[in-house]
Design an enzyme around this catalytic site. Sequence first.
Site, short mmCIF file in Angstrom:
data_model
loop_
_atom_site.label_atom_id
_atom_site.label_comp_id
_atom_site.label_asym_id
_atom_site.label_seq_id
_atom_site.Cartn_x
_atom_site.Cartn_y
_atom_site.Cartn_z
N LYS A 7 17.84 65.72 -24.33
CA LYS A 7 18.06 64.89 -25.52
C LYS A 7 18.68 65.69 -26.66
CE LYS A 7 15.59 60.85 -24.38
NZ LYS A 7 14.32 60.13 -24.38
N ARG A 20 10.05 62.61 -17.58
CA ARG A 20 11.27 61.90 -17.18
C ARG A 20 12.43 62.87 -17.39
NH1 ARG A 20 15.35 58.96 -19.33
NH2 ARG A 20 16.01 57.11 -18.21
N1 HH2 Z 1 14.74 57.82 -22.58
C1 HH2 Z 1 15.88 57.21 -22.20
C2 HH2 Z 1 15.85 56.07 -21.38
N2 HH2 Z 1 14.67 55.58 -20.93
N3 HH2 Z 1 12.32 55.70 -20.83
C3 HH2 Z 1 11.18 56.28 -21.19
N4 HH2 Z 1 10.01 55.80 -20.75
N5 HH2 Z 1 11.17 57.39 -22.00
C4 HH2 Z 1 12.31 57.94 -22.49
O1 HH2 Z 1 12.23 58.94 -23.24
C5 HH2 Z 1 13.55 57.33 -22.13
C6 HH2 Z 1 13.53 56.19 -21.29
C7 HH2 Z 1 17.18 57.74 -22.69
O2 HH2 Z 1 17.64 58.77 -21.89
P1 HH2 Z 1 18.74 58.65 -20.74
O3 HH2 Z 1 18.25 57.82 -19.62
O4 HH2 Z 1 19.15 60.02 -20.38
O5 HH2 Z 1 19.98 57.96 -21.41
P2 HH2 Z 1 20.41 56.43 -21.57
O6 HH2 Z 1 19.38 55.66 -22.27
O7 HH2 Z 1 21.68 56.53 -22.38
O8 HH2 Z 1 20.63 55.85 -20.23
#
Ligand code: HH2
Length: 258
Positions: free
Chosen positions: A202, A238
């Site tokens: 992040k 995650r």
């Molecule tokens: N962060 C993201 C997406 N889903 N779910 C949970 N439970 N916790 C998190 O911290 C979380 C999440 C965002 O990260 P990422 O999947 O890398 O990116 P994007 O939302 O752009 O797909």
Amino acid sequence: MGVVNVTPDSFSDGGVNFDADTAATSAQRLLAEGAAIVDVGGESTRPGAEGVSVDEELRRIVPVLERLQGQPVSIDTAKAEVAGRALELGAELVNDVTALRGDPELGGVVADHGAYLCLMHMQGKPRTMQHDPRYDDVVAEVARFLDERLTFAVSQGIPEEAICLDPGIGFGKTVEHNFELLRRLDELVAIGRPILVGISRKSSLGKIMGDPEAKTGTTAASLGAAVLAYERGASIFRVHDVREHVEALTAARAVVSP
Ligand code: HH2
């Protein structure tokens, strides 16, 4: 929990897995590297992201889930229809970044399927959440929110034992808010449910390295934060780099509980 974003625009791996075969292959690799579950998402929640329609989200995730049948899968969605389809295709956990505030039908779908649920804290909505987030006491407010959403989820028929909680790193929070949540994670652990932490790659990790415009953080920075979150009681991580996290957390566990 290994991350598989089936999106063109996710902030650290957007576009990489936009094709179903590639996404399924990535998921298999993350499982082989030691992930207990893979989190498949068809809608980016990065700051500034626009939502996608139910049809588009289904078009992205269904072919991936079809290729992952029999494997442990979590579905990252706030939409009841998407969650329902994913659960029919064998997903075990619904990862809802809105904590059952996005779709009034979602709690019932999770309960009916006997699925696990992750409730995450977010201030505001992805499109605007990073415009000046404010709290009097971020940890107390996130703890109160998660406790309240846990009670709500149980009232929807989801057993408490099936629910984990997540402070929502980066979701309507400054860099300082994110690190304070990790520093005082024990206050969230005290709610009594497993705590999931998603700090992998992040932007807060990039920003503390000295780039105020950073969009992502490195794997090494992710590992440092994960290890200390583990020490403070986090039990689900995650992450994008599964092998490295399995190694780092195995070593951390050997130190903490021999
Ligand atoms: N962060 C993201 C997406 N889903 N779910 C949970 N439970 N916790 C998190 O911290 C979380 C999440 C965002 O990260 P990422 O999947 O890398 O990116 P994007 O939302 O752009 O797909």
